[in-house]
Structure formats: C-alpha cells, structure tokens
Design an enzyme around this catalytic site. Structure first.
Site, short mmCIF file in Angstrom:
data_model
loop_
_atom_site.label_atom_id
_atom_site.label_comp_id
_atom_site.label_asym_id
_atom_site.label_seq_id
_atom_site.Cartn_x
_atom_site.Cartn_y
_atom_site.Cartn_z
CB SER A 1 -0.98 -0.05 1.18
OG SER A 1 -2.00 0.91 1.02
CG ASP B 1 -6.09 -3.65 -3.74
OD1 ASP B 1 -6.94 -2.89 -3.23
OD2 ASP B 1 -4.87 -3.59 -3.46
CG HIS C 1 -5.15 -2.76 0.11
ND1 HIS C 1 -4.46 -2.38 -1.02
CD2 HIS C 1 -4.69 -1.97 1.11
CE1 HIS C 1 -3.65 -1.39 -0.72
NE2 HIS C 1 -3.76 -1.13 0.57
#
Length: 811
Positions: free
Chosen positions: A377, A497, A528
């Site tokens: 991320s 995601d 994610h």
C-alpha cells in the site's frame, strides 16, 4: 491442498553434496556409508534437532510408517535398499501429511503428483546412494503441509542453532540459492539515527532530520557487512485516526457541471519547485555507536523472516512524522526525497546523526550498500516512488498493492472516486492521519500553524469540486519518471483490490515492460493484502531467492528461474499459473455489441434503438443504500426486476460454450446522452452463473507459523471456496461525461445530445467458465466510490453504436 513452488533452483548432484555438507547434513561420517538405508537413517537422525538422545530419535522414526506393515525404524534397520515409495512415505509424514487422510501408504507418488510436490530423479524403483543424497536435498526444498520448506520447518525446531555460533559456518549461509537462518535473533542490535535530508519542508531554516529505526545482526559488530531491507512507512510512528475521521469528506453531495475548457497537458504539468536549501549541518565528530535504541518496532512479518537470515531491516516514517522534521505532503516529490534520503545514507552517500541535536555523525558502516525496499500500500507506493528516481544503492523493489499514480487512487476519469471501503477519504485526510508530529504535544504546538496552512493547501489543490487531473496530481504521478528506474522490480497486486485498484500495477508494468531491468509480477485473487504467509505458493521462497540474488550477489538464476508473471486462478483453489506477460499488446480481442439486454456478436444485426435509465432513487432507498453498500451492489447486479431495475442497464452474453480467459483492459464504446449538462457513468463487468467462488479475503489456516527458531511468527492463510453465488463482479470503471477526451480537458455537454464515449475499465485476469454468461452493467452513482447526489439524471444509450471489447488469452 495444491502446492506450487516456483523458487526451487535446479541443482547438480555435485553442488547438492557441497550444500548438504555446508548445512551439516553430510560429513565425512555419513559420506562413508555404503548402504542407502544407513544414509537415510542418518539423515532422519539429524532431522530431529529438538531430541538429543538417540533412543528418543529412534522412537520418532518408529512413529513413521515406511510401508503399510512396517514402521520407519524397523524398515531402515532391516533393509539395505530404500525403495522410492518408502522414501516418500516417510517424507510425506515428515512434511505433516497424514496417512489415509492425505495419502495412501500403498501409493505415495500419487499424492506427490496430486499435491504437486517435487519427486527427485531416479532410474529404478530404489534409490542409489547418489540419488538418495539428491532426493534428500530436494526434500529439504519441498513445502510441508503448512507451506514452509522442510528446511524451514527444521529451522523452527532448532536445526541451525548449533551453527549460529560456529565460526566455520559461512555467513550468509546459502542453500538452494536462498539465505538460511544462521543469525542470532536474540542478539539483534536496535538503534536509531537521524538522517539529514536535502529539503526543508517545514521552512524552519534547517534541513529536515528524519528518524530511522535500524535492526541489524549482532554479527555486524564483528565486521560483517549486510544488505538492508528498508520499509518506508508513514504509519510507523503512529497515526491520528480520530482527526482523519473528522476531516473525511461528505460524499452525499451533487455532481456539478464544469465549465468547458480546452486544457492541455502542458497546462497541468507540474513545475519543479526550486527553493534555496539551507546549508548542511557541519560534521565535527563521527562515531560508530548510536545514542538511542528502541523496544518493539511496528514490524512487517516478511522483514522479520529475513532478520533471522542475516539481513538488516530499517523502518522510517518520513517527513512530518513523530521525531522527524517536516510536513506531510501525500505522495509528492518532497516525500520521495525524504524516502530516498534513507537509501542514500545506507549507501554511504548521506549524513546521519546520533541524536536530533546533530552533534555527532554516524555512517551506516555495517551496510554492504545494497538496499531493497519492501511493503504494501502506502509503503509499497513509496518504494515505487524511490525506484523512479534511479537512486544509487537501491537494487530492487518488492512493492505490494502499490500506487503508481495518486490520481488513479483518489480519482477516475474526471471524477472524485474513493478507494474502495473509504468513501470521503482524500489526500488531505491521509496527510492528517499520518502527521504523527501531532502526537507530541510540544512539537505540535510549535508547528501547528504551519501544518494547518499546509493542510489547507492540500485540500484546495486536490480539487474535489471538478475531479480533474491537475498539477497537484501530476506531481504525484510516478509513471512520468518510470524511465529512470534502475532497480529490478517484483510487483505484487490483488485482482480484487478495490482500494489500490489494479490500474496502478498495470500502468507500471506497461511502463517498465521495455526497460533494461529484471521485472516480475504476481497477481493474486485477494483484496488489499499481503501474501507472504500463503500455503499454496512459495512466495517467501520467491522473495528469498530474489533478495539473495539482488542483495548478496548470488548467481542463483532468480532472474530466469522465476516466471515473468504468476497469476492465481480464480476458479480452482490453490492454483497459480505462469505466464510470459499480462495485458500483452498482442492479446486478441473479443467484441460484443450492445442489444436490448444482450451482448451479441458484431455480425448480428442490431436495429437502431436507444435504452435509458434514471439515476435518482426514492429517498428511503437512497438513504438505505448509503449505509448498506453491499445490498446496493447485490441489487445492482441481481435479478432484472429488483429495486435497481430502472436505475441501471444490464446486458448479458449468450451462455458460453467454452471457457473465456479475460486478460487485460476491457474497453467500452458508447453513444450516450443525459438530460442535464452534467453526468457520470459507471460500469461493471460481471460473471453470471451459479458457482462456489474463491473468497477475496483469505481464511486463517494456522496461527503462529514460525519464521525462525524461537523467533517471531506469522499466520498461515489461504483463499478458500465460499458459498455458491449467482454472480461475481470482474472489474469496473467510471467516467465523467464532461471528460470524454481525457481527465484534464473539460468537454461541453449539452442536454439530450448523444456523444461518443470510450471508457477503459480496470485491468483484470479472469477465467469465465463455460456455462456462464458475461455481463455488462451500466449505471451512474457508485455508492462505494463516487459522489452520491441522487440527482434526477436520465441517461440514454444508443444500442446500435455501442460495444464492449474484451482482451483474452488462450490456455
């Protein structure tokens, strides 16, 4: 279970013997054995390091069955030869597989094939001595039932404990091209330094000092130089969750008309900001001894795994975080500068100090100047940003679920589009959440006014009013500098995601496709998430092979052994396929024309007709959906005459007679009109057909999966099949109808006038089964992502002039 191992390095018998000697499975004693059974008995004796007496070890061997009638101890004591099936009966049990549950003693090779475990080469039905040595070598590289190699399993039981303090053992110790856990994790050195960055983002007349937390092997104190795994995490020093929540924007606001403007790319290209830089702090003294330490870091389990294998780990949160200088900027060049400042220090090219007083400099004297960046991320995003600078010392990036262009994170096609699950979040919210200087009351008191001014500037420049691409977003587009990448890349992303959407990794993959760097891509079926503790793929081994090659310079053929692309299958559980590319330019395309409720072949005659839907919902229904987005999604894709029937268009293909493997970026060409001078369209591509599909969130299989000997742990997980569902969303996309040309030019939109519109959906890789139907849903308000104005907007589509184009591959 199904096992896929991509990181087993093919090894000659001579090399296998050398490596078995290096890890103490072979020595002068057992090399003199002349019967295979004696050698295998000795291997097993050594494989129970937790038992120190021969009688107890013998008991363990007797608890394994060699044949349906004979246990392992009895068999190896009374036979000279080792049949292949006996070897694998014993091996499967040592790997944790259960007799009669996972395999049959009458046919272990059938289980080896079914589970996809490697079987060593052999010419006959029994192993020769050399074949047995090779078979044991291969077994040590083989995954057990919990997704670890057998050697890693032995490691967690203390196999390498005697080697940790054995000066005759080389460090790092390499087996099958991968670093092994021969470093003492009870003696790791924890220290803090403050790196002086070439920037002054808080404008106090001094270069920003950035806190870095270092964990390195104790062996470095004796002169060993080690590589570094560096994770740049803005969350590392704490977050302001309540402040971020308070700043979150209201998304129940109307879409507004934009003034048409022939904006050019030059108009929105970010300009380099050059401000005078304060002088560097003078270095009057240098030391190799840090002045600060720390207790427990906010660690990343993949990094923990490598701490036991001789890699140092560095965590830094960057500008505007607790114990560092500067202000948060959310992804702009200033944040990139602060990210690479740590790399420059690790590579010997920048100054750090022992304290914030900056009186004593301290070099990274223990570093071998070879750095990898890791993280998911925002963490992986900063790794991508760093790579696009070409900074010296950064050898490779392992970025998971990373942003490559912040516009593609918070916007889409001239619209404000939230990352999935976070309606109302934006660049300013993220900046506030990560401005952890605010956690120190005294520090925040001194910087508060500057921070509020900075935060207001971010809020204004991110422009939630138009959603257009502008200079703010251009400054946060790392793809512009992808040509500068010199580090090798291992990219990981989830095909489901919807936080950092797949477009981010796809655009980066296409940008680096022709660069002279080694690049690999892994696409999984998750959201994610991290995938380093999954049972069905040897991801940790892949990373070990990769880092051992990249940072230790070991010629283990990682660059050729690992496939270019690995993609998890969405139909068969625990199945990963190797591919030469993803979204290749040469992919064929299947075309569908839009007819009333149908997707049809281009050859079908389509009468001229238009179809319409209205975006405005009854107030009660609208309010309900704002709090139950899952119900909105179900109604959107569900039966034709449900609550969303008049508020979306649904087109389905004929039932497929063969599987169709979508691969790449579906596109849609439409002629569309709307009854007002404003509008948006959203699209979802859907798999229709009853099936038990993989869940997008992994299922925990086992808690406390060891990463070393009496060291840290991770949770074993896997994607498992969920209950039968009638549909599955494949991919989606959005577009402001005033941004038909691009994301920065505002086009005129006259009410009730048809315009051509071409939309590229998020990229995908998806197997659509025979017997299913491909569906396209066209709607407007996306309750999970777009603004929700509930306006009286009537949309019309010209069917004869509209089509869906789906790139695909053949297996």
């Amino acid at each position: 279970m199904r096992n896929q191992q991509f990181a087993i390095r093919p090894t000659t018998l001579d090399q296998a013997r050398v490596e078995l000697q290096q890890i103490h499975f072979l020595d002068d004693t057992n090399l003199s054995f002349t019967t295979p059974s004696d050698l295998l008995r000795d291997f097993y004796d050594r494989s129970w390091p937790e038992y120190t007496t021969s009688s107890v070890v013998a008991q363990q061997l007797s608890n394994l069955m060699a044949t349906p009638e004979t246990d392992g101890l009895t068999y190896l004591t009374t036979h000279e030869q080792v049949p292949v099936d006996v070897f694998y009966n014993l091996a499967l049990q040592r790997l944790g597989f259960a007799v009669d549950l996972d395999f049959q003693l009458t046919d272990p090779l059938a289980a080896m094939t079914k589970i996809q475990l490697p079987v060593a080469d052999h010419e006959g039905t029994t192993f020769t001595l050399n074949e047995l040595m090779n078979a044991w070598y291969v077994l040590l590289t083989t995954h057990n039932k919990t997704g670890q190699t057998f050697l890693d399993q032995l490691t967690t039981h203390g196999y390498f404990a005697p080697l940790i303090h054995d000066n005759s053992v080389p460090k790092p110790l390499i087996f099958n091209g991968k670093a092994q856990a021969v470093f003492d994790t009870t003696q790791l050195i924890h220290e803090v330094v403050y790196v002086e960055s070439p920037q002054d983002t808080d404008h106090d007349g001094h270069r920003d000092l950035l806190k870095a937390e270092i964990i390195r092997p104790a062996e470095t104190a004796n002169g060993l130089k080690v590589p570094v795994l560096y994770t740049a995490s803005p969350y590392n020093q704490g977050t302001n969750d309540e402040a971020g929540e308070a700043l979150t924007h209201n998304v129940n606001v109307p879409l507004t008309a934009k003034q048409p403007a022939a904006t050019t790319l030059a108009d929105v290209t970010a300009e380099s900001v050059t401000t005078p830089l304060p002088d560097a702090r003078p270095v009057t003294a240098t030391t190799h001894t840090a002045a600060e330490t720390f207790a427990r870091e906010q660690s990343y389990t993949l990094n923990d795994y490598f701490l036991a294998r001789g890699f140092a780990v560095v965590y830094a949160a960057g500008i505007g975080t607790k114990d560092s200088d500067g202000l948060r900027t959310t992804g702009d060049p200033e944040e990139t500068t602060s990210t690479i400042a740590i790399i420059e220090w690790l590579a010997g090219n920048r100054t750090a100090f022992t304290t914030r007083n900056a009186t004593q400099a301290i070099p990274a004297w223990w570093s071998n100047h070879q750095v990898a960046m890791t993280g998911r991320s925002y963490l992986g995003t900063l790794a991508t940003a760093a790579a696009t600078t070409g900074v010296a010392g950064l050898k490779t990036v392992i970025s998971e679920a990373a942003i490559s262009n912040w516009y593609d994170y918070y916007r889409d096609g001239g619209l404000v589009v939230a990352p999935g699950g976070f309606p109302g979040e934006d660049a300013d919210v993220l900046a506030e959440e990560t401005f952890s200087r605010q956690l120190l009351a005294g520090d925040y008191h001194r910087i508060q006014e500057k921070w509020q001014h900075q935060l207001a500037a971010i809020t204004q420049n991110q422009d939630r009013v138009t959603g257009n691409y502008n200079r703010f977003w251009d400054a946060r587009n790392y793809l512009k500098n992808a040509k500068n990448i010199k580090a090798d890349l291992l990219l990981v992303h989830g095909l489901n995601d919807w936080n950092v959407k797949p477009r981010n990794v796809n655009n980066l993959w296409r940008a680096v496709r022709d660069l002279p760097v080694t690049k690999k891509l892994i696409l999984h079926q998750g959201q994610h998430i991290y995938i380093n503790a999954f049972r069905s793929i040897d991801y940790t081994d892949i990373v070990n092979l990769w880092l051992t090659h990249e940072l230790l310079g070991v010629d283990n053929h990682a660059e050729t052994l690992l496939p270019n692309v690995i993609i998890q299958d969405n139909v068969t559980p625990e199945t990963w396929q190797a591919y030469p590319d993803w979204d290749a330019p040469s992919n064929p395309v299947q075309h569908f024309n839009l007819q009333a409720d149908e997707l049809v072949a281009p050859s079908d005659h389509i009468p001229a007709a238009a179809t319409s839907f209205n975006d405005q919902l009854p107030v009660d229904q609208f309010n309900h959906y704002t709090h139950h987005i899952d119900e909105w999604q179900a109604d959107l894709l569900g039966d034709k005459h449900n609550a969303m029937f008049k508020h979306r268009l649904l087109f389905k293909s004929a039932v497929l007679t063969d599987d169709l493997v979508l691969d790449g970026r579906p596109t849609i060409d439409l002629q569309v009109a709307v009854n007002q001078p404003l509008g948006l369209l959203s699209f979802q591509l859907v798999d229709y057909g009853d099936a038990k599909r993989l869940g997008v969130s992994p299922t925990p299989l086992r808690i406390r999966l060891d990463e070393g000997y009496r060291w840290r742990e991770d949770n074993l997980r896997e994607f498992t099949v969920a209950a039968t569902t009638p549909w599955k969303m494949i991919t989606k996309g959005h577009r402001n109808l005033q941004n038909r040309t691009n994301a920065y030019q505002v086009d005129e939109l006259k009410p009730n006038t048809f315009y051509d519109l071409s939309v590229t959906l998020q990229p995908t890789h998806y197997r659509l089964l025979a017997g299913h139907q491909l569906g396209l849903v066209i709607y407007a308000t996306d309750f999970g992502m777009t603004v929700r104005g509930n306006q009286d907007l009537q949309y019309s589509i010209q069917l004869g002039q509209s089509a869906l184009h789906v790139p695909f591959i053949t297996d």
